[in-house]
Design a protein around this motif. Structure first.
Motif, PDB file in Angstrom:
ATOM      1  N   ARG A   1      -3.346 -19.882 -37.670  1.00  0.00           N
ATOM      2  CA  ARG A   1      -2.339 -19.735 -38.702  1.00  0.00           C
ATOM      3  C   ARG A   1      -2.848 -18.908 -39.871  1.00  0.00           C
ATOM      4  N   TYR A   2      -4.133 -18.979 -40.115  1.00  0.00           N
ATOM      5  CA  TYR A   2      -4.747 -18.236 -41.219  1.00  0.00           C
ATOM      6  C   TYR A   2      -6.078 -17.663 -40.741  1.00  0.00           C
ATOM      7  N   LYS A   3      -6.407 -16.465 -41.270  1.00  0.00           N
ATOM      8  CA  LYS A   3      -7.681 -15.849 -40.925  1.00  0.00           C
ATOM      9  C   LYS A   3      -8.124 -14.986 -42.092  1.00  0.00           C
ATOM     10  N   ILE A   4      -9.379 -15.137 -42.481  1.00  0.00           N
ATOM     11  CA  ILE A   4      -9.970 -14.296 -43.523  1.00  0.00           C
ATOM     12  C   ILE A   4     -11.173 -13.591 -42.910  1.00  0.00           C
ATOM     13  N   ILE A   5     -11.174 -12.263 -42.985  1.00  0.00           N
ATOM     14  CA  ILE A   5     -12.301 -11.491 -42.456  1.00  0.00           C
ATOM     15  C   ILE A   5     -12.676 -10.410 -43.452  1.00  0.00           C
TER      16      ILE A   5
ATOM     17  N   ARG B   1     -13.858  -3.932 -41.600  1.00  0.00           N
ATOM     18  CA  ARG B   1     -14.646  -3.434 -40.478  1.00  0.00           C
ATOM     19  C   ARG B   1     -14.931  -4.498 -39.420  1.00  0.00           C
ATOM     20  N   GLN B   2     -14.589  -5.766 -39.676  1.00  0.00           N
ATOM     21  CA  GLN B   2     -14.714  -6.785 -38.635  1.00  0.00           C
ATOM     22  C   GLN B   2     -13.516  -6.705 -37.697  1.00  0.00           C
ATOM     23  N   SER B   3     -13.600  -7.427 -36.601  1.00  0.00           N
ATOM     24  CA  SER B   3     -12.491  -7.483 -35.656  1.00  0.00           C
ATOM     25  C   SER B   3     -11.841  -8.867 -35.694  1.00  0.00           C
ATOM     26  N   VAL B   4     -10.566  -8.910 -35.250  1.00  0.00           N
ATOM     27  CA  VAL B   4      -9.826 -10.172 -35.252  1.00  0.00           C
ATOM     28  C   VAL B   4      -8.805 -10.125 -34.113  1.00  0.00           C
TER      29      VAL B   4
ATOM     30  N   SER C   1      -4.112  -6.459 -44.346  1.00  0.00           N
ATOM     31  CA  SER C   1      -3.769  -7.784 -44.870  1.00  0.00           C
ATOM     32  C   SER C   1      -2.251  -7.948 -44.828  1.00  0.00           C
ATOM     33  N   ALA C   2      -1.802  -8.957 -44.103  1.00  0.00           N
ATOM     34  CA  ALA C   2      -0.368  -9.137 -43.854  1.00  0.00           C
ATOM     35  C   ALA C   2      -0.184 -10.414 -43.042  1.00  0.00           C
ATOM     36  N   VAL C   3       1.068 -10.739 -42.789  1.00  0.00           N
ATOM     37  CA  VAL C   3       1.399 -11.800 -41.837  1.00  0.00           C
ATOM     38  C   VAL C   3       1.799 -11.131 -40.529  1.00  0.00           C
TER      39      VAL C   3
ATOM     40  N   ARG D   1      -1.414 -15.471 -41.017  1.00  0.00           N
ATOM     41  CA  ARG D   1      -1.663 -14.772 -42.288  1.00  0.00           C
ATOM     42  C   ARG D   1      -3.080 -14.252 -42.284  1.00  0.00           C
ATOM     43  N   LEU D   2      -3.232 -12.918 -42.288  1.00  0.00           N
ATOM     44  CA  LEU D   2      -4.546 -12.272 -42.276  1.00  0.00           C
ATOM     45  C   LEU D   2      -4.875 -11.738 -43.661  1.00  0.00           C
ATOM     46  N   THR D   3      -6.064 -12.081 -44.144  1.00  0.00           N
ATOM     47  CA  THR D   3      -6.585 -11.520 -45.381  1.00  0.00           C
ATOM     48  C   THR D   3      -7.857 -10.763 -45.053  1.00  0.00           C
ATOM     49  N   VAL D   4      -7.895  -9.475 -45.418  1.00  0.00           N
ATOM     50  CA  VAL D   4      -9.072  -8.646 -45.198  1.00  0.00           C
ATOM     51  C   VAL D   4      -9.713  -8.369 -46.561  1.00  0.00           C
TER      52      VAL D   4
END
Lengths: 108, 115
Positions: free
Chosen positions: B9-13, B16-19, B87-89, B111-114
């Motif tokens: 549901r949420y990810k913070i990276i 330059r990392q991968s997801v 960074s977006a949903v 929800r991704l936060t870079v």
């Protein structure tokens, strides 16, 4: 692609008031959906309405495809109606193009 | 009937990392979509699958984004390497089209936060 214009961009209502949200689109469509995005980000289906009129409780929607617009009516608004309302028409491979939305705030 | 499932549901990276994001559509739905929703905007289509074939990926930034739908059910969207503007949903949707209705149903999003 289809251009979608929603109005008004922002709307503040007193609880119990009625409102009409409008969606204009630039091309012929074979699909149109209205969604409510709640404060937690979930997109909730309100209506699938490529043409005609539908009603669901306090909500109703009308799409006049020949004139390229759709309307969403909210009656007797409640605080739980707050959020962003998106119109998303579609054509071709039944993809949806989203407008920028109408942000509705219902205050008690 | 279970809805569209997404994880995480949420990810913070860091940039330059991968997801990778996972989506499980409503059972029996042949068509699956991935959308990107940037704060303050409506969702934008990235890619459309019908069964396990790609219908349209014209808006997918293929230099860094990839997606697959093995066996015509679950789907994975990957970003490598991530940029700040990613960074977006990320929303997954499914539809019973072409079997019946074209109506799309959305999952809760990731929800991704870079940083």
């Amino acid at each position: 692609g289809i251009q979608v214009e929603q109005s008004p961009p922002d709307l503040i209502l007193q609880e119990g008031a009625n409102s009409t949200l409008r969606c204009n689109f630039s091309d012929s469509v074979n699909n149109l959906q209205w969604f409510h995005q709640n404060p937690w980000g979930q997109l909730i289906n309100l209506f699938y309405i490529p043409s005609g009129t539908k009603q669901n409780g306090r909500l109703s929607a009308t799409t006049v495809a020949t004139e390229r617009y759709s309307l969403l009516y909210i009656s007797s608004s409640q605080t739980t109606d707050s959020g962003v309302y998106f119109c998303a028409p579609g054509a071709g491979s039944y993809q949806l193009t989203f407008g920028k939305g109408t942000k509705l705030s219902v205050i008690p | 009937e279970a809805g569209v499932a997404q994880s995480p549901r949420y990810k913070i990276i860091e940039k330059r990392q991968s997801v990778a994001f996972w989506c499980n559509p409503i059972s029996g739905h042949a068509t699956l979509y991935w959308y990107q929703q940037i704060l303050g905007q409506g969702p934008k289509l990235l890619i459309q699958f019908q069964n396990n074939g790609v219908v349209d990926d014209s808006q997918l930034p293929k230099d860094r984004f990839s997606a697959e739908r093995l066996k015509g059910v679950d789907s994975t969207l990957k970003i490598q390497p991530a940029k700040l503007e990613d960074s977006a949903v990320y929303l997954c949707a499914s539809s019973p089209y072409p079997a019946s209705s074209y109506e799309q149903y959305f999952g809760p999003g990731t929800r991704l936060t870079v940083t």
